[in-house]
Design an enzyme around this catalytic site. Structure first.
Site, PDB file in Angstrom:
ATOM      1  CG  HIS A 373       9.017 -15.377  10.230  1.00  0.00           C
ATOM      2  ND1 HIS A 373       8.121 -16.412  10.335  1.00  0.00           N
ATOM      3  CD2 HIS A 373       8.954 -14.701  11.393  1.00  0.00           C
ATOM      4  CE1 HIS A 373       7.518 -16.352  11.513  1.00  0.00           C
ATOM      5  NE2 HIS A 373       8.014 -15.311  12.181  1.00  0.00           N
ATOM      6  CE  LYS A 570       6.550 -16.667  -1.448  1.00  0.00           C
ATOM      7  NZ  LYS A 570       6.492 -17.586  -0.291  1.00  0.00           N
TER       8      LYS A 570
HETATM    9  O1  RUG Z   1       8.475 -16.431   3.593  1.00  0.00           O
HETATM   10  C1  RUG Z   1       8.184 -16.905   4.898  1.00  0.00           C
HETATM   11  C2  RUG Z   1       7.674 -18.328   4.830  1.00  0.00           C
HETATM   12  O2  RUG Z   1       8.655 -19.180   4.320  1.00  0.00           O
HETATM   13  C3  RUG Z   1       7.266 -18.792   6.216  1.00  0.00           C
HETATM   14  O3  RUG Z   1       6.629 -20.037   6.164  1.00  0.00           O
HETATM   15  C4  RUG Z   1       6.332 -17.788   6.871  1.00  0.00           C
HETATM   16  C5  RUG Z   1       6.005 -18.142   8.299  1.00  0.00           C
HETATM   17  O4  RUG Z   1       7.152 -18.428   9.009  1.00  0.00           O
HETATM   18  O5  RUG Z   1       6.898 -16.497   6.870  1.00  0.00           O
HETATM   19  C6  RUG Z   1       7.155 -16.015   5.557  1.00  0.00           C
HETATM   20  N1  RUG Z   1       7.562 -14.613   5.657  1.00  0.00           N
HETATM   21  C7  RUG Z   1       8.776 -14.122   5.861  1.00  0.00           C
HETATM   22  N2  RUG Z   1       6.724 -13.615   5.546  1.00  0.00           N
HETATM   23  N3  RUG Z   1       7.371 -12.491   5.679  1.00  0.00           N
HETATM   24  C8  RUG Z   1       8.628 -12.764   5.865  1.00  0.00           C
HETATM   25  C9  RUG Z   1       9.721 -11.747   5.988  1.00  0.00           C
HETATM   26  O6  RUG Z   1       9.376 -10.726   6.861  1.00  0.00           O
END
Ligand code: RUG
Length: 838
Positions: A373, A570
């Protein structure tokens, strides 16, 4: 409500008769539960009692589905998807369950007829905030879609006693308070102590050669923790399926307490109990430096071990041999947080169930699939070796063994390429040694995916390039999605009614059908309805803003919204720079034609992330100046809505005109807020990043406001040596904006407050705000020009929503099922109480 009348109405019929899906039956069970579960009568009952009575009434209706689903899966021996995630950001259950059962309106009417305010009851629910943001909310959308598509699945995670902190804004700063979501109990879960499991931690290992020549390993732990499952039913939309979300709570195992107790160390025993229970105490708020946090590694291992042991119990219950583990379960690793599962399944199979290593490895690799992710290097988890060894001594040995075998394979493929071997190794040895969790996940999984097309391409070409070169066939893209049940039907009932009246209700399960709205974009009448709905939603949000922020905002102004975690990548501060530029323009030219805009921000900063907290202070500081300035306050408003959460999101997305998706290209893996805005008819201003690119592809370039550098341009600028100060020097407007912040205009003359932020931008600007500033401001100018052409804007808004079908999480889940899980759907036949008893 009259107490006597209510008492007289208590019903003693069996549950199956009472659990009918109609208004009268619902009223009846509500009253029964008020008396028999809450033990209250109306004169004594609080709003919370009423909420709980309704929640229990709804739960009775879930249970029949839940039991029927379990029975069906057991009888069919269904292949099951286990979704392992350290976070499930579920949001409130009551409204969603009523929608999925198809009795939302009936419940509302029932409560109204009993003289109660239904919306007030819904608002009583403490949201289970067991996640930080996108990743946890994705898990919640995915389990909703799996239930709707009738795919047998179990969500496995942690029942944190304290979820994501509650944010308030004091003097413009974020202040965190603990989230005591369980304080009034949780009517949606059932504790299952009979399925508790034991988890070992710490200690050392013993290796012994047996007489038959085999080697056995014993792990002697220093601590044992008991994992107790709490199950929550997850309903499909208007079907008979109720899957399970199983969250583990840590408790002290009694036997262990006794040992210490018998030694006479009563306080030692109590301390041990407290330290065991700490394991599931609190959700980590996504801080910058988690690498050294022992408790976090323990949490990850705890829920993974509990879940795998649980799957083994299920197999044994169905008398299935463990060689077939991968046939029974498809286990998805949601990021690297559960990646230790690769080593744990090996340990369970080899050490505890005596399966030969090679066989166990085959089973393991066929079981797991890994979703990445993030592209942010600091978010790729790695654990210092000494810490890892202290917590999981046996797993470190297993990882060394996996690594040795894997690197042999690499050396065979790439003879002499020691640099590649070092890059691929599960152990980072470039300095102090670390275990690389993404590497472990890649090696132990048969499938690896990113969450948007660009993200997957960047994984292949950059972050996981060596793995892609080794195993190109393991890689695929699975673009994220969100559930239209929560994010449209529940969040935006007005729009739902208009859409269903126009094209029928099928779109709720088949979001592609929203396409049928496209021709209606040409109808002036439909457009006018569409606008009325947006305006009503904006009015409702304006009320919330007035209450929470004490700022009056005009529902006829453009609602320009950025809600998400606060992070430099962001770029909430890029939006802030634009607001200051507009402010300066208005001050310089008071008669400038500028359509009124309300800038709405929301989002939490990790408590230890100082720059993000300063970004919040900057936004609130700008709000203080702009909202009070008589020269501009009718045309610009800036609000920071505290405590962005699922509940607040449900109010915000339907009321937005413009969705800000302005991360630096190549940094946001996907984004999912962008999809929620689009569905609800907001237009996007965005960069070529994450799923923005796919949103633009489906809505068409004409219906999307694009700005900024592309990822290759960002890389090129970086490579040639980016000097933000030069950009500052060359753009007088940017200079004026930055100077104003630096000189204390938004900090009551305090020129030191925003110094760290200004200096970071002037001398480093790691996220290229200055390079994108001009393009952003010009794009915002186009947004403003389009907005004043109301009919054109509305047409674009309708087309955005009509073309959002791709971003249903149902589509994502179909993609996972087809390419990775291969788990057929299993429709459920409802059992009656009679069946169950027989
Ligand atoms: O930052 C990402 C987002 O871009 C994404 O949409 C979301 C779901 O896939 O996950 C977020 N994210 C990534 N949250 N934590 C992480 C790193 O562990």
């Amino acid at each position: 409500m009259d107490t006597r009348a209510a008492a007289a109405a208590v019903d003693h019929r069996p549950l199956s008769e009472r659990a009918a899906l109609n208004k009268e039956a619902l009223k009846q069970s509500f009253l029964d539960n008020l008396f028999h579960t809450q033990g209250k009568f109306p004169a004594l009952a609080s709003k919370s009692d009423y909420y709980l009575a309704l929640a229990y009434a709804v739960r009775e209706r879930l249970l029949q589905r839940w039991i029927s689903t379990a029975a069906e899966y057991m009888q069919k021996g269904a292949r099951t998807v286990s979704y392992l995630s350290a976070e499930f950001l579920m949001g409130p259950h009551l409204g969603n369950n009523l929608i999925n059962l198809g009795i939302y309106d009936e419940a509302k009417q029932a409560m109204t007829e009993l003289g109660l305010n239904f919306d007030e009851l819904l608002a009583q629910e403490e949201e289970p905030g067991l996640g930080n943001g996108g990743l946890g909310r994705l898990a919640a959308c995915f389990i909703d879609s799996m239930a709707t598509l009738e795919i047998p699945s179990l969500g496995y995670g942690i029942r944190y006693e304290f979820g994501i902190f509650h944010q308030s804004i004091v003097d413009g700063w974020q202040v965190e308070k603990t989230d005591k979501w369980l304080r009034y109990g949780n009517p949606w879960e059932l504790q299952r102590p009979e399925w508790a499991v034991q988890v070992k931690l710490g200690g050392y290992t013993e290796h012994r050669s047996e007489e038959d020549g085999t080697l056995t390993v014993r792990w002697i732990p220093s601590r044992l923790v008991s994992g107790v499952p709490y199950d929550t039913p997850i309903l499909g939309y208007r079907n008979n399926t109720a899957n399970t979300l199983r969250l583990w709570s840590a408790q002290a195992p009694e036997s262990f307490d006794f040992e210490v107790f018998n030694r006479g160390d009563y306080y030692g025993a109590v301390m041990q109990k407290m330290s065991s229970e700490n394991l599931s105490k609190v959700l980590y708020p996504n801080d910058e430096h988690e690498g050294g946090k022992e408790l976090r590694l323990e949490q990850q291992y705890f829920f993974v071990s509990c879940s795998l042991q649980d799957m083994i119990r299920i197999m044994q219950g169905q008398r299935l041999p463990l060689e077939h583990f991968h046939e029974k379960f498809a286990v998805q690793l949601n990021d690297t947080h559960p990646a230790i599962a690769v080593a744990e399944l090996m340990r369970l199979l080899v050490d505890e169930h005596k399966m030969p290593w090679n066989r166990a490895w085959q089973v393991t690799c066929k079981t797991f699939a890994y979703t990445n992710h993030t592209l942010m290097p600091e978010a790729l988890e790695r654990w210092p070796l000494p810490l890892f060894k202290k917590v999981l001594p046996r797993h470190l040995e297993i990882i060394f063994e996996i690594n040795a075998r894997f690197l042999d394979e690499v050396r065979r493929r790439y003879p002499g390429d020691s640099a590649r071997v070092a890059r691929l190794s599960l152990i980072d040895e470039s300095g102090p040694r670390y275990v690389r969790m993404a590497h472990l996940a890649c090696v132990g999984s048969h499938a690896i995916n990113g969450v948007a097309e660009l993200h997957t391409e960047l994984l292949k070409s950059d972050v996981l390039r060596d793995f892609y070169e080794l195993w190109p066939n393991k890689f695929s893209n699975k673009t994220n999605g969100v559930t239209p049940r929560r994010w449209m039907v529940l969040a935006n009932p007005r729009l739902t009614r208009l859409v269903s009246d126009s094209i029928g209700e099928d779109w709720i399960k088949h979001l592609d059908q929203l396409q049928k709205l496209e021709p209606l974009a040409e109808s002036a009448d439909f457009r006018s309805h569409w606008r009325e709905i947006k305006r009503a939603n904006k009015r409702a949000l304006a009320e919330v803003i007035a209450r929470r922020c004490n700022v009056a905002v005009d529902p006829d102004s453009m609602f320009d919204v950025q809600v998400k975690r606060i992070h430099e990548y962001k770029r909430q501060h890029l939006a802030a720079l634009h607001i200051i530029a507009l402010y300066l323009q208005l001050k310089a030219q008071p008669n400038l034609e500028l359509a009124p805009r309300t800038f709405i921000f929301g989002g939490k900063a990790a408590p230890g992330y100082r720059m993000a907290k300063l970004m919040i202070k900057l936004i609130t500081g700008i709000g203080d100046v702009v909202n009070r300035d008589p020269m501009v306050r009718d045309r610009l408003k800036v609000v920071f809505l505290p405590n962005f959460s699922v509940t607040n999101g449900q109010r915000i997305y339907p009321a937005a005109d413009l969705s800000e998706q302005i991360s630096t290209a190549g940094k946001e893996a996907s984004g999912t807020g962008n999809m929620k805005f689009q569905m609800n008819g907001a237009l996007t201003i965005g960069t070529m990043d994450g799923a923005n690119i796919e949103i633009r592809e489906v809505v068409g370039a004409d219906n999307f406001f694009l700005f900024g550098l592309t990822t290759p341009q960002v890389y090129a600028l970086q490579a040639q040596g980016y000097r933000p100060h030069d950009w500052y020097e060359q753009d007088p407007q940017l200079r004026e904006v930055i100077d104003m912040i630096r000189d204390g205009y938004f900090s009551r003359g305090d020129a030191s407050l925003f110094r760290p932020l200004v200096d970071s931008l002037l001398w480093h600007d790691p996220y290229f705000l200055f390079a994108d500033f001009r393009s952003y401001v010009e794009c915002q100018q186009r947004v403003g020009e389009t907005w004043v052409d109301t009919e054109r804007w509305t047409r674009m808004s309708i087309l955005n929503s009509a073309r959002s079908g791709k971003f249903s999480s149902d589509r994502s889940i179909r993609d996972y099922t087809k390419d990775i899980w291969h788990a057929p759907s299993v429709p459920v036949e409802l059992l009656t109480e009679h069946h169950v008893r027989a």
